[in-house]
Design a protein around this motif. Sequence first.
Motif, mmCIF file in Angstrom:
data_model
loop_
_atom_site.group_PDB
_atom_site.id
_atom_site.type_symbol
_atom_site.label_atom_id
_atom_site.label_comp_id
_atom_site.label_asym_id
_atom_site.label_seq_id
_atom_site.Cartn_x
_atom_site.Cartn_y
_atom_site.Cartn_z
ATOM 1 N N ASN A 12 48.677 13.467 61.262
ATOM 2 C CA ASN A 12 48.071 12.464 60.384
ATOM 3 C C ASN A 12 48.594 11.060 60.684
ATOM 4 O O ASN A 12 48.643 10.215 59.806
ATOM 5 N N GLY B 232 47.397 9.043 63.259
ATOM 6 C CA GLY B 232 46.416 8.144 63.846
ATOM 7 C C GLY B 232 46.961 7.473 65.083
ATOM 8 O O GLY B 232 47.494 8.114 65.990
ATOM 9 N N GLY B 233 46.876 6.134 65.112
ATOM 10 C CA GLY B 233 47.316 5.370 66.275
ATOM 11 C C GLY B 233 48.808 5.350 66.487
ATOM 12 O O GLY B 233 49.277 4.801 67.489
ATOM 13 N N SER C 198 50.598 8.014 66.951
ATOM 14 C CA SER C 198 50.978 9.266 67.604
ATOM 15 C C SER C 198 51.769 9.050 68.893
ATOM 16 O O SER C 198 52.447 9.967 69.367
ATOM 17 N N ARG D 242 50.099 2.876 60.143
ATOM 18 C CA ARG D 242 48.938 3.637 60.612
ATOM 19 C C ARG D 242 47.662 2.808 60.498
ATOM 20 O O ARG D 242 46.827 2.800 61.406
ATOM 21 N N ASN D 243 47.507 2.073 59.398
ATOM 22 C CA ASN D 243 46.330 1.225 59.231
ATOM 23 C C ASN D 243 46.286 0.135 60.294
ATOM 24 O O ASN D 243 45.223 -0.181 60.847
ATOM 25 N N SER E 51 45.403 1.599 63.665
ATOM 26 C CA SER E 51 44.011 2.029 63.746
ATOM 27 C C SER E 51 43.047 0.852 63.799
ATOM 28 O O SER E 51 41.840 1.051 63.967
ATOM 29 N N GLN F 63 40.813 -1.945 65.063
ATOM 30 C CA GLN F 63 40.113 -2.127 66.334
ATOM 31 C C GLN F 63 40.354 -3.533 66.847
ATOM 32 O O GLN F 63 39.814 -4.502 66.322
ATOM 33 N N THR G 12 49.466 -3.251 67.514
ATOM 34 C CA THR G 12 48.078 -3.693 67.667
ATOM 35 C C THR G 12 48.016 -5.187 67.920
ATOM 36 O O THR G 12 49.026 -5.901 67.856
ATOM 37 N N ASP H 145 45.055 -2.259 53.610
ATOM 38 C CA ASP H 145 43.647 -1.885 53.544
ATOM 39 C C ASP H 145 43.007 -2.315 52.224
ATOM 40 O O ASP H 145 42.327 -1.535 51.552
#
Length: 319
Positions: free
Chosen positions: A20, A22-23, A25, A44-45, A48, A50, A135, A259
Amino acid sequence: MTIQQTSDGSLTVNKIDRTNLGGLSNIPSEALQGLSEESITCLRNLASFQAPTASDLGLVKQAAVLVALFQKEGDDKLHVLLTTRAKTMRRHPSQTALPGGKVDPEDPDVIHTARREAFEEVGLSLDHLSIHHITILEPVMTILPLNSHIKNHIVVTPVVCFISSPSILSNLTPSPDEVDAIFTHPLKGCITGILDDKDLKGLVDIGGEWWPHEEEFHSTNDRVGTTGIYRMHRFRTTNSPIKGLTSDVLIQTAMVAYDKPTEYSRFALNQSPFSTLISNVVTDLPLHIDNPIINPGPVEWGSIDGERYKSSETWAANS
C-alpha cells in the motif's frame, strides 16, 4: 508502521505494508520505519503526484528548489528544511527560502539543480543514502512589483525529497555568502494556517521585526504586480517568515501531501493560476527582453483600491 496497545498494556509494532505504498515502493522499508500514518500518507500522495511534462520556457530564467521533508523525533508529521537568505544578498535579502537556485546549462535536470544548490548553500549531501527523491511538482513563478522588467521573472520548479535520517540535518552548515540561518517548519501549517501546541516553542514575537502582524500564525494581503492581482501569504516561524514564492511552493506541496485544499482562501479574486502567468511571460518576453523600462522610478506594488506603495525589491526595475 503502526504501533498498537494490547489489552495487557504492552505495545506491538506492525511492520509497514509495502503493498500500500504506491510510489514509495522504491524506498527501503527501514527508511520508512518509525513514520506515523500521517507522514506515510503524505509521502505516498506526493510520490503518486503526476509530475508535469516539462514545457519550453523559451527565454525565461529557470530555477529549482528542494523541498526536503522529514519527520521530527517525537512528532507525527512532516517538517520542511528552510533557510534565511543572507542580508548581503542582492535579491531578497533576509527572506525565507528553500534551498535552490538557477538552472545551470550543465545541469542534467532540475533534480540535480536543486540538490546541487542545497549542497552549496547548507552542505546537504549530494549522495547520502537517507535522502530519497519523491517527486517534481508544478512550477511556480516569481511575482514582481509594478515597474519591474519582464525579464526578471523566474520560473521555479519544486523538487521534493524525503530525509529518512533527520540526524544528518545537525551537520548542515550555512554558506556565509548566501545563508544567515537554517531552520525548519511543519508542512501542515502551510495548509491549515495554524500550528499545533508542540510547534509553538521558539516562534518569533508577534509585533516584532520578523512578525509585525496582528494575526497569530498566518497573514495575507492582496496586491497588484506586473502580472495582475496576487495574494501574498505569510506564515509565522521560529525565524524569518515564509512568504511570497516560498509560501506558494509550500502551499502547493501541502495540498498535494494532504490531498485537500487550504483551510483558508488561497487566491485573490480574479487571480490567474501560475500556469497562465508562466505561459504569458514565455510568449511576451521575446518582445520586450531588450527594451529598457520607459519610465524608471520607484518599484511599487499596487493595491486593490488603486493606491501604490514602495517595494523593497529595488533590483526588479531594470536589472
